[in-house]
Design an enzyme around this catalytic site. Structure first.
Site, mmCIF file in Angstrom:
data_model
loop_
_atom_site.group_PDB
_atom_site.id
_atom_site.type_symbol
_atom_site.label_atom_id
_atom_site.label_comp_id
_atom_site.label_asym_id
_atom_site.label_seq_id
_atom_site.Cartn_x
_atom_site.Cartn_y
_atom_site.Cartn_z
ATOM 1 N N ARG A 172 0.828 -1.219 0.000
ATOM 2 C CA ARG A 172 0.000 0.000 0.000
ATOM 3 C C ARG A 172 0.861 1.268 0.000
ATOM 4 O O ARG A 172 0.530 2.271 0.611
ATOM 5 C CB ARG A 172 -0.944 0.016 1.204
ATOM 6 N N SER A 223 -10.880 -0.103 3.246
ATOM 7 C CA SER A 223 -10.109 -0.318 4.470
ATOM 8 C C SER A 223 -9.530 1.005 4.962
ATOM 9 O O SER A 223 -8.941 1.756 4.186
ATOM 10 C CB SER A 223 -8.972 -1.308 4.222
ATOM 11 N N GLU A 293 -4.553 3.860 6.054
ATOM 12 C CA GLU A 293 -4.522 3.649 4.612
ATOM 13 C C GLU A 293 -5.252 4.795 3.921
ATOM 14 O O GLU A 293 -4.892 5.206 2.825
ATOM 15 C CB GLU A 293 -5.176 2.308 4.268
#
Length: 301
Positions: A172, A223, A293
């Site tokens: 990520r 998320s 995130e």
């Protein structure tokens, strides 16, 4: 709200004081000082080369993975969804996809072409541009595993194509010296050849898994936190008893603890406060510092 007068020969639509609420998956956000919907990539290049759009710039796709603060954005938001929308198939194993194409649409396109290995993109709730910027992934797949090259546009309007080795790519996370002043506009992906029906079935399976595990249909950003090494953010949040934890209209999902929902007309301030509280409680009870995130953008009220 009315469109402003077009400048020079820009072909897209430029708006002033434009609400971003309906353009984020949380349905939260203030007003953009300016918002531009380009006609296509050539139009966007023209606008940047001729300095027609006020700085700073924020590129926005599907609006997932973003918390837009209630005070909005001072500058120009560039809308890629439905604008940078082209997909091409130059060879049997490659596709060239522009940044505003949704990952799910790309997955279906690859399946129709008989390409194998793109089904996981159907589980990414965003656009290709956003997926490139953060190395988005789902169900074991990651965006950059299939990238051959990626083209970015600089503030000057010039385009430059890079190979994956030009970036530092991790979980990520994508880093490059020019990322602060350049944006992804398209990428070339490579996949192996497979069976059309099998790949369509793989997409259906991906969507079923997503629906079983995640609060599909609720207002979320995807998320909220990255998974710590060899652990899961959702497990840690649930361990701390935070499922159903609320701050104003923001609610930690009962179905998946790493999803925070706009449950009752949440403000961005409520959402940001709840994110911070979850981080604080998890750190106090487990010692793990969860990393966001989701990107928090814009001005507070």
């Amino acid at each position: 709200m009315q469109s402003t007068k077009k400048k020079a020969s820009m072909r897209g639509k430029l708006y002033h004081n434009y609400s971003l609420r309906k353009h984020t998956s949380w349905h939260i956000g203030g007003v953009a000082e300016y918002c531009y919907f380009p006609a296509d990539l050539d139009d966007l290049v023209f606008c940047f080369k001729n300095h027609l759009l006020p700085e700073p710039y924020l590129w926005l796709g599907l609006g997932s993975n973003v918390l837009m603060r209630d005070g909005g954005f001072k500058g120009t938001v560039i809308m890629t969804l439905g604008c940078l929308k082209n997909m091409e198939n130059p060879s049997p194993d490659t596709v060239v996809v522009q940044a505003g194409v949704t990952c799910a649409k790309m997955a279906r396109y690859c399946a129709r072409l008989g390409m194998q290995g793109a089904a996981f993109f159907a589980g990414i709730p965003g656009t290709v541009g956003g997926a490139l910027a953060m190395n988005a992934g789902a169900f074991g797949g990651e965006t950059w595993s299939n990238v051959v090259d990626a083209t970015m546009m600089k503030k000057t309007g010039s385009l430059q194509t890079f190979s994956p080795k030009d970036f530092q790519i991790g979980y990520r996370n994508v880093q490059h010296p020019g990322l602060a002043s350049a944006w992804f506009v398209r990428a070339t992906f490579v996949f192996s050849q497979g069976d059309v029906m099998a790949e369509k079935a793989a997409i259906r399976q991906t969507l079923r898994k997503r629906a079983d595990a995640q609060p599909i249909g609720a207002l979320s950003c995807g998320s909220v936190f990255k998974n710590p090494h060899e652990d899961h953010a959702a497990r840690l949040i649930e361990f701390c008893g935070l499922k159903g934890y609320r701050r104003g209209g923001a609610l930690v999902s009962e179905k998946h603890a790493n999803f925070i929902l706009n449950d009752a007309n949440s403000t961005a301030a409520d959402m940001e406060a709840l994110i911070n509280e979850v981080q604080k409680i998890v750190k106090e009870k487990t010692g793990v510092a969860l990393q966001r995130e989701v990107h928090i953008i814009g001005e507070p009220t």
